[in-house]
Design a protein around this motif. Structure first.
Motif, PDB file in Angstrom:
ATOM      1  N   ILE A 132       0.874  -1.178   0.000  1.00 55.08           N
ATOM      2  CA  ILE A 132       0.000   0.000   0.000  1.00 55.08           C
ATOM      3  C   ILE A 132       0.907   1.223   0.000  1.00 55.08           C
ATOM      4  CG2 ILE A 132      -1.797   1.237   1.271  1.00 55.08           C
ATOM      5  CD1 ILE A 132      -2.339  -1.423   2.742  1.00 55.08           C
ATOM      6  N   VAL A 186      -3.337   8.019   3.957  1.00 51.57           N
ATOM      7  CA  VAL A 186      -3.098   6.565   3.930  1.00 51.57           C
ATOM      8  C   VAL A 186      -2.708   6.089   2.523  1.00 51.57           C
ATOM      9  CG1 VAL A 186      -4.326   5.762   5.973  1.00 51.57           C
ATOM     10  CG2 VAL A 186      -5.588   6.046   3.849  1.00 51.57           C
ATOM     11  N   HIS A 244       0.897   6.760   2.457  1.00 51.14           N
ATOM     12  CA  HIS A 244       1.489   5.766   3.365  1.00 51.14           C
ATOM     13  C   HIS A 244       2.975   6.090   3.625  1.00 51.14           C
ATOM     14  CE1 HIS A 244      -0.641   2.203   4.826  1.00 51.14           C
ATOM     15  NE2 HIS A 244       0.541   1.649   5.049  1.00 51.14           N
ATOM     16  N   ASP A 292       4.865   2.115   9.629  1.00 50.38           N
ATOM     17  CA  ASP A 292       3.638   1.619  10.265  1.00 50.38           C
ATOM     18  C   ASP A 292       2.950   2.810  10.931  1.00 50.38           C
ATOM     19  OD1 ASP A 292       1.776  -0.266  11.001  1.00 50.38           O
ATOM     20  OD2 ASP A 292       2.855  -0.919  12.785  1.00 50.38           O
ATOM     21  N   GLY A 293       1.749   2.580  11.395  1.00 45.90           N
ATOM     22  CA  GLY A 293       1.028   3.643  12.092  1.00 45.90           C
ATOM     23  C   GLY A 293       0.395   4.652  11.147  1.00 45.90           C
ATOM     24  N   ASN A 294       0.355   4.338   9.849  1.00 44.03           N
ATOM     25  CA  ASN A 294      -0.199   5.302   8.879  1.00 44.03           C
ATOM     26  C   ASN A 294      -1.686   5.555   9.090  1.00 44.03           C
ATOM     27  OD1 ASN A 294       2.112   5.776   6.809  1.00 44.03           O
ATOM     28  ND2 ASN A 294       2.120   3.571   7.167  1.00 44.03           N
ATOM     29  N   GLY A 295      -2.429   4.481   9.403  1.00 41.71           N
ATOM     30  CA  GLY A 295      -3.866   4.639   9.604  1.00 41.71           C
ATOM     31  C   GLY A 295      -4.156   5.490  10.834  1.00 41.71           C
ATOM     32  N   ARG A 296      -3.469   5.215  11.923  1.00 33.64           N
ATOM     33  CA  ARG A 296      -3.715   5.976  13.158  1.00 33.64           C
ATOM     34  C   ARG A 296      -3.318   7.440  12.974  1.00 33.64           C
ATOM     35  NH1 ARG A 296      -0.591   1.703  16.775  1.00 33.64           N
ATOM     36  NH2 ARG A 296       0.274   1.271  14.700  1.00 33.64           N
ATOM     37  N   ARG A 348      -5.997   9.127  10.722  1.00 32.03           N
ATOM     38  CA  ARG A 348      -7.260   9.386  11.431  1.00 32.03           C
ATOM     39  C   ARG A 348      -7.100  10.538  12.415  1.00 32.03           C
ATOM     40  NH1 ARG A 348      -7.293   3.623  11.005  1.00 32.03           N
ATOM     41  NH2 ARG A 348      -6.563   3.284  13.134  1.00 32.03           N
ATOM     42  N   ARG A 390      -9.273  -2.085  13.761  1.00 27.37           N
ATOM     43  CA  ARG A 390      -7.951  -2.718  13.673  1.00 27.37           C
ATOM     44  C   ARG A 390      -8.045  -4.242  13.712  1.00 27.37           C
ATOM     45  NH1 ARG A 390      -3.217  -0.754  16.387  1.00 27.37           N
ATOM     46  NH2 ARG A 390      -2.360  -0.890  14.294  1.00 27.37           N
ATOM     47  N   ARG A 417     -14.322  -3.042   9.914  1.00 24.11           N
ATOM     48  CA  ARG A 417     -13.035  -2.840   9.222  1.00 24.11           C
ATOM     49  C   ARG A 417     -13.210  -3.043   7.716  1.00 24.11           C
ATOM     50  NH1 ARG A 417      -7.330  -2.275   9.570  1.00 24.11           N
ATOM     51  NH2 ARG A 417      -6.405  -3.236   7.744  1.00 24.11           N
ATOM     52  N   TYR A 437     -14.671  -0.005   6.363  1.00 22.09           N
ATOM     53  CA  TYR A 437     -13.680   1.082   6.377  1.00 22.09           C
ATOM     54  C   TYR A 437     -12.707   0.932   5.200  1.00 22.09           C
ATOM     55  CZ  TYR A 437      -9.506   3.625   8.033  1.00 22.09           C
ATOM     56  OH  TYR A 437      -8.395   4.443   8.131  1.00 22.09           O
ATOM     57  N   ILE A 438     -12.188  -0.273   4.996  1.00 23.92           N
ATOM     58  CA  ILE A 438     -11.242  -0.493   3.896  1.00 23.92           C
ATOM     59  C   ILE A 438     -11.945  -0.279   2.543  1.00 23.92           C
ATOM     60  CG2 ILE A 438      -9.755  -2.198   2.728  1.00 23.92           C
ATOM     61  CD1 ILE A 438      -8.591  -1.177   5.380  1.00 23.92           C
ATOM     62  N   LYS A 440     -10.970   2.347  -0.359  1.00 26.29           N
ATOM     63  CA  LYS A 440     -10.769   1.959  -1.760  1.00 26.29           C
ATOM     64  C   LYS A 440     -11.661   2.776  -2.696  1.00 26.29           C
ATOM     65  CE  LYS A 440      -8.932  -2.665  -1.166  1.00 26.29           C
ATOM     66  NZ  LYS A 440      -9.197  -4.104  -1.151  1.00 26.29           N
TER      67      LYS A 440
HETATM   68  N1  ATP Z   1      -6.345  -3.582   1.494  1.00 26.21           N
HETATM   69  C1  ATP Z   1      -6.173  -2.276   1.662  1.00 26.21           C
HETATM   70  N2  ATP Z   1      -6.404  -1.433   0.658  1.00 26.21           N
HETATM   71  C2  ATP Z   1      -6.244  -0.112   0.799  1.00 26.21           C
HETATM   72  N3  ATP Z   1      -5.861   0.484   1.959  1.00 26.21           N
HETATM   73  C3  ATP Z   1      -5.621  -0.315   2.999  1.00 26.21           C
HETATM   74  C4  ATP Z   1      -5.760  -1.726   2.911  1.00 26.21           C
HETATM   75  N4  ATP Z   1      -5.425  -2.250   4.109  1.00 26.21           N
HETATM   76  C5  ATP Z   1      -5.104  -1.199   4.881  1.00 26.21           C
HETATM   77  N5  ATP Z   1      -5.226  -0.048   4.227  1.00 26.21           N
HETATM   78  C6  ATP Z   1      -4.968   1.299   4.730  1.00 26.21           C
HETATM   79  O1  ATP Z   1      -3.751   1.281   5.446  1.00 26.21           O
HETATM   80  C7  ATP Z   1      -3.973   1.661   6.781  1.00 26.21           C
HETATM   81  C8  ATP Z   1      -3.128   0.815   7.696  1.00 26.21           C
HETATM   82  O2  ATP Z   1      -1.780   1.225   7.593  1.00 26.21           O
HETATM   83  P1  ATP Z   1      -0.761   0.943   8.794  1.00 26.21           P
HETATM   84  O3  ATP Z   1      -0.774  -0.513   9.137  1.00 26.21           O
HETATM   85  O4  ATP Z   1       0.546   1.589   8.475  1.00 26.21           O
HETATM   86  O5  ATP Z   1      -1.463   1.797   9.953  1.00 26.21           O
HETATM   87  P2  ATP Z   1      -1.853   1.418  11.429  1.00 26.21           P
HETATM   88  O6  ATP Z   1      -2.208   2.689  12.115  1.00 26.21           O
HETATM   89  O7  ATP Z   1      -0.751   0.604  12.051  1.00 26.21           O
HETATM   90  O8  ATP Z   1      -3.104   0.469  11.226  1.00 26.21           O
HETATM   91  P3  ATP Z   1      -4.688   0.707  11.298  1.00 26.21           P
HETATM   92  O9  ATP Z   1      -5.076   1.756  10.316  1.00 26.21           O
HETATM   93  O10 ATP Z   1      -5.222  -0.651  10.939  1.00 26.21           O
HETATM   94  O11 ATP Z   1      -5.006   1.121  12.714  1.00 26.21           O
HETATM   95  C9  ATP Z   1      -5.463   1.464   7.040  1.00 26.21           C
HETATM   96  O12 ATP Z   1      -5.976   2.405   7.972  1.00 26.21           O
HETATM   97  C10 ATP Z   1      -6.074   1.711   5.669  1.00 26.21           C
HETATM   98  O13 ATP Z   1      -6.318   3.078   5.490  1.00 26.21           O
END
Ligand code: ATP
Length: 207
Positions: free
Chosen positions: A95, A136, A139, A143-147, A150, A173, A180, A183-184, A188
């Motif tokens: 991603i 996101v 990216h 890691d931590g991109n979603g948090r 948001r 999560r 979830r 959300y995904i 998309k």
């Molecule tokens: N299959 C997917 N297609 C598109 N975007 C995705 C997919 N899976 C995850 N993502 C995006 O990537 C983010 C997760 O990225 P990452 O693991 O770096 O962040 P996180 O903060 O650790 O996890 P999360 O968002 O699950 O709390 C998700 O919040 C979502 O926006």
């Protein structure tokens, strides 16, 4: 503001709350051995940052939405735990854009934020959803991109007098949760410029 485990404004507790080990490259805290312990320290660290920005309306001075602040926010969230926090990733991921263009893409978010600063009402929620998605989609981090995405959307909302979105973090999560999946799917849809589902989710979980 809710800071409980079930719902939160961009915090960090993972659904993967177990005793399995994890990739510890870049981990600063050597005492952390399991994902459960990691979730705990990440959650506490992100909670402090969430409180800093969202307990009262965040001014443009503390949250300027410029390039350095976008990186700095991630460092604030996870920098006491991970050496790569706030650093642009150097490797390709499934991603996200190529590492070569992350700097430029973060610049686009900063420029858009500057341009849209005076918007009000429904446009604020639309901008928050667009920044959330673009963050996101880029990216930038290991890691931590979603948090991070948001939380920055919530900072935008509150800076513009709109309620923050209380994401149901445990569901979000948890890869087995239908929320979830939704959300995904919304992320998309935003990939193809349909922001409606993500805006709807922001509304649904609005404070
Ligand atoms: N299959 C997917 N297609 C598109 N975007 C995705 C997919 N899976 C995850 N993502 C995006 O990537 C983010 C997760 O990225 P990452 O693991 O770096 O962040 P996180 O903060 O650790 O996890 P999360 O968002 O699950 O709390 C998700 O919040 C979502 O926006």
């Amino acid at each position: 503001m809710s800071t409980g485990r079930g719902k939160s404004m961009g915090l960090g507790s993972s659904g993967k709350d177990d005793d399995t080990p994890f990739d510890g490259s870049g981990l600063k805290l050597r005492a952390i051995k399991t994902r459960r312990e990691l979730n705990e320290v990440e959650f506490e660290s992100i909670l402090r940052v969430t409180e800093k920005y969202l307990l009262t309306k965040p001014s443009r001075k503390i949250a300027p939405f410029n390039f350095d602040w976008l990186l700095g926010l991630h460092r604030e969230m996870l920098g006491s735990i991970w050496s790569w926090a706030g650093e642009i990733r150097a490797t390709e991921k499934n991603i996200g854009v190529s590492p070569r263009i992350i700097t430029a893409e973060l610049g686009v978010i900063a420029m858009e934020a500057d341009k849209r600063h005076d918007e009000t009402g429904a446009l604020v929620i639309a901008a928050a959803a667009e920044f959330h998605h673009r963050a996101v989609w880029v990216h930038p981090f290991e890691d931590g991109n979603g948090r991070w995405a948001r939380l920055l959307a919530n900072i935008w909302l509150m800076q513009h007098d709109q309620p923050a979105t209380l994401w149901p973090v445990t569901d979000l999560r948890n890869t087995a949760s239908p929320i979830r999946d939704e959300y995904i799917a919304a992320i998309k849809q935003a990939d193809v410029r349909n922001y409606g589902p993500l805006i709807d989710l922001h509304h649904r979980f609005s404070e």
